[in-house]
Write a protein that holds these residues in place. Structure first.
Motif, mmCIF file in Angstrom:
data_model
loop_
_atom_site.group_PDB
_atom_site.id
_atom_site.type_symbol
_atom_site.label_atom_id
_atom_site.label_comp_id
_atom_site.label_asym_id
_atom_site.label_seq_id
_atom_site.Cartn_x
_atom_site.Cartn_y
_atom_site.Cartn_z
ATOM 1 N N PRO A 26 0.829 -1.213 0.000
ATOM 2 C CA PRO A 26 0.000 0.000 0.000
ATOM 3 C C PRO A 26 0.859 1.257 0.000
ATOM 4 O O PRO A 26 1.902 1.315 0.660
ATOM 5 C CB PRO A 26 -0.812 -0.129 1.295
ATOM 6 C CG PRO A 26 -0.004 -1.037 2.170
ATOM 7 C CD PRO A 26 0.671 -1.995 1.245
ATOM 8 N N GLY A 27 0.447 2.259 -0.743
ATOM 9 C CA GLY A 27 1.163 3.520 -0.806
ATOM 10 C C GLY A 27 0.768 4.453 0.321
ATOM 11 O O GLY A 27 -0.064 4.106 1.177
ATOM 12 N N PRO A 28 1.317 5.650 0.352
ATOM 13 C CA PRO A 28 0.957 6.622 1.388
ATOM 14 C C PRO A 28 -0.550 6.875 1.400
ATOM 15 O O PRO A 28 -1.175 7.064 0.356
ATOM 16 C CB PRO A 28 1.716 7.880 0.956
ATOM 17 C CG PRO A 28 2.880 7.366 0.165
ATOM 18 C CD PRO A 28 2.359 6.159 -0.560
ATOM 19 N N GLY A 29 -1.130 6.821 2.587
ATOM 20 C CA GLY A 29 -2.560 7.060 2.724
ATOM 21 C C GLY A 29 -3.438 5.882 2.368
ATOM 22 O O GLY A 29 -4.658 5.991 2.411
ATOM 23 N N GLU A 30 -2.816 4.744 2.030
ATOM 24 C CA GLU A 30 -3.585 3.566 1.628
ATOM 25 C C GLU A 30 -3.547 2.468 2.681
ATOM 26 O O GLU A 30 -2.639 2.405 3.512
ATOM 27 C CB GLU A 30 -3.044 2.994 0.325
ATOM 28 C CG GLU A 30 -3.275 3.834 -0.896
ATOM 29 C CD GLU A 30 -2.824 3.149 -2.174
ATOM 30 O OE1 GLU A 30 -3.388 3.459 -3.235
ATOM 31 O OE2 GLU A 30 -1.903 2.297 -2.117
ATOM 32 N N ALA A 31 -4.523 1.590 2.602
ATOM 33 C CA ALA A 31 -4.552 0.369 3.401
ATOM 34 C C ALA A 31 -4.732 -0.799 2.447
ATOM 35 O O ALA A 31 -5.407 -0.684 1.424
ATOM 36 C CB ALA A 31 -5.680 0.398 4.418
ATOM 37 N N GLN A 32 -4.117 -1.932 2.781
ATOM 38 C CA GLN A 32 -4.314 -3.143 1.986
ATOM 39 C C GLN A 32 -5.238 -4.066 2.766
ATOM 40 O O GLN A 32 -5.044 -4.300 3.964
ATOM 41 C CB GLN A 32 -2.984 -3.843 1.727
ATOM 42 C CG GLN A 32 -3.092 -5.049 0.804
ATOM 43 C CD GLN A 32 -1.724 -5.613 0.437
ATOM 44 O OE1 GLN A 32 -1.337 -6.678 0.916
ATOM 45 N NE2 GLN A 32 -0.996 -4.883 -0.407
ATOM 46 N N LEU A 71 -0.616 -1.362 6.130
ATOM 47 C CA LEU A 71 -0.942 0.060 6.130
ATOM 48 C C LEU A 71 0.176 0.860 5.485
ATOM 49 O O LEU A 71 1.358 0.603 5.729
ATOM 50 C CB LEU A 71 -1.168 0.565 7.560
ATOM 51 C CG LEU A 71 -2.345 -0.056 8.321
ATOM 52 C CD1 LEU A 71 -2.302 0.335 9.784
ATOM 53 C CD2 LEU A 71 -3.673 0.374 7.697
ATOM 54 N N GLY A 72 -0.209 1.823 4.670
ATOM 55 C CA GLY A 72 0.763 2.711 4.065
ATOM 56 C C GLY A 72 1.130 3.843 4.999
ATOM 57 O O GLY A 72 0.527 4.046 6.061
ATOM 58 N N GLU A 73 2.103 4.602 4.598
ATOM 59 C CA GLU A 73 2.586 5.730 5.396
ATOM 60 C C GLU A 73 1.467 6.733 5.636
ATOM 61 O O GLU A 73 0.679 7.055 4.741
ATOM 62 C CB GLU A 73 3.735 6.412 4.653
ATOM 63 C CG GLU A 73 4.345 7.593 5.381
ATOM 64 C CD GLU A 73 5.450 8.252 4.575
ATOM 65 O OE1 GLU A 73 5.891 9.345 4.992
ATOM 66 O OE2 GLU A 73 5.831 7.696 3.524
ATOM 67 N N GLY A 74 1.367 7.201 6.885
ATOM 68 C CA GLY A 74 0.410 8.245 7.221
ATOM 69 C C GLY A 74 -0.968 7.753 7.595
ATOM 70 O O GLY A 74 -1.849 8.577 7.884
ATOM 71 N N VAL A 75 -1.174 6.455 7.606
ATOM 72 C CA VAL A 75 -2.488 5.924 7.986
ATOM 73 C C VAL A 75 -2.469 5.559 9.458
ATOM 74 O O VAL A 75 -1.752 4.639 9.870
ATOM 75 C CB VAL A 75 -2.865 4.691 7.140
ATOM 76 C CG1 VAL A 75 -4.220 4.154 7.592
ATOM 77 C CG2 VAL A 75 -2.898 5.036 5.661
ATOM 78 N N ASP A 76 -3.237 6.285 10.258
ATOM 79 C CA ASP A 76 -3.246 6.005 11.699
ATOM 80 C C ASP A 76 -4.638 5.747 12.252
ATOM 81 O O ASP A 76 -4.805 5.482 13.440
ATOM 82 C CB ASP A 76 -2.591 7.156 12.475
ATOM 83 C CG ASP A 76 -3.183 8.523 12.136
ATOM 84 O OD1 ASP A 76 -4.295 8.569 11.574
ATOM 85 O OD2 ASP A 76 -2.522 9.540 12.445
ATOM 86 N N GLU A 77 -5.680 5.832 11.370
ATOM 87 C CA GLU A 77 -7.041 5.609 11.856
ATOM 88 C C GLU A 77 -7.454 4.140 11.808
ATOM 89 O O GLU A 77 -8.529 3.778 12.277
ATOM 90 C CB GLU A 77 -8.041 6.463 11.075
ATOM 91 C CG GLU A 77 -8.105 6.182 9.585
ATOM 92 C CD GLU A 77 -7.191 7.074 8.759
ATOM 93 O OE1 GLU A 77 -7.644 7.547 7.700
ATOM 94 O OE2 GLU A 77 -6.032 7.283 9.152
#
Length: 323
Positions: A26-32, A71-77
């Motif tokens: 997953p890229g930044p802001g993405e979730a797999q 989880l990609g970078e920046g995903v914390d929710e």
């Protein structure tokens, strides 16, 4: 690599190809997510057939449910292991996929993955049609075309719970039974009856406040004859073919009518609206206003079969692919 359905050329169900597809991290802001259930909707048919344009090749599907595995970078929710559901970008017909985290919502443990994959696109569509496009209230008379379909049943259920008088068109007696069980007071067999004349008879000439039409070409412009003056015609689908350009003077001739062609993706473009609408659907399910029957299940590799069944009107309710 994951198994997925990919389309290289538009056409009939036979263009759906089951094959290996590379899945990057997953890229930044993405979730797999690993998908447990994938929703099938008529918009998938529009894209496959070329009625709605899309860049080829592509993996169809806008709706699904599963578990977060990366989880990609920046995903914390979200966290690894979260159960989620979504309406999101193309790419749903796959064992696993990457999605913008903003497209995901957490799926309650009390909801199955099959429910998650069948409540999002159809549930949110019913929500914006009944609560945003036209705010249905007690005493309203409404006409729902294809009342036994996936969205149609939800419209009948929810509108009935809101106190509206629901008339539904259906294709046969068996579908009439389904629509009535969903809350329709009256059903019309549109293949053998003049539905506009039937609506006039049922309402004693008072006609309807709003018509919800996911059928399209086959029900237009007769749907306009079902509306009282200043009534609203809502076109949200084109199962029988798209509505072509028409003489706008018809609207004044038939009683200063209103016509709209809303889009779910416009309604959920803002995250706060997406969350608010989803919460409304969840509340409606918990209160029993919406009763999501177990969807018809197909294997992912049988996507061509479900498309053929859907186009032939052999299905009712929600349809789900299981990887």
């Amino acid at each position: 690599m994951v198994k997925a359905i990919r389309i290289y050329e538009t056409g009939g169900p036979q263009v759906l190809r089951y094959e290996d597809v590379e899945l990057p991290p997953p890229g930044p802001g993405e979730a797999q997510i690993v998908q447990k259930a994938i929703g099938v909707n008529y918009i998938d048919v529009y894209l496959r057939s070329g009625s709605y344009p899309s860049t080829l090749p592509f993996v169809p599907g806008f709706e699904g449910a599963g578990e977060v595995v990366a989880l990609g970078e920046g995903v914390d929710e979200f966290e690894i292991g979260d159960r989620v559901a979504y309406v999101g970008p193309l790419g749903g017909y796959a064992e696993a996929r990457n999605l913008p985290a903003a497209a995901l919502v957490k799926l309650r443990k009390s909801f199955s993955f099959e429910t998650g994959a069948s409540m999002m696109l159809k549930g949110l569509t019913a929500q914006y049609l009944l609560r945003r496009t036209y705010k249905v209230k007690e005493g309203d008379r409404i006409l729902v075309h294809a009342g036994a379909g996936g969205v149609g049943q939800l419209l009948c259920q929810w509108a009935s719970a809101l106190g509206a008088h629901v008339i539904a068109t259906v294709g046969d007696a068996e579908k009439a039974k389904i629509a009535k069980e969903a809350g329709a007071e009256h059903t019309i067999l549109y293949r053998s009856e003049d539905f506009a004349a039937a609506v006039r008879d049922i309402t004693g000439g008072k006609l309807c406040d709003v018509v919800y039409d996911g059928v399209g070409q086959a029900t237009f412009p007769a749907s306009l004859d079902c509306l009282k003056p200043f009534g609203l015609f809502v076109s949200y689908g084109s199962a029988s073919g798209k509505i072509e350009a028409f003489d706008i003077n018809l609207l004044s001739q038939k009683g200063s009518l209103f016509v709209t062609r809303p889009s779910l993706f416009a309604h959920i473009a803002r995250r706060k609206d997406y969350e608010k609408m989803t919460n409304d659907v969840v509340r409606a399910i918990k209160k029993g206003l919406l009763r999501l029957e177990r969807p018809a299940l197909y294997r992912l590799e049988d996507a061509a079969l479900v498309h053929a069944d859907l186009e032939a009107r052999r299905t009712t309710g929600a349809l789900v692919l299981v990887p």
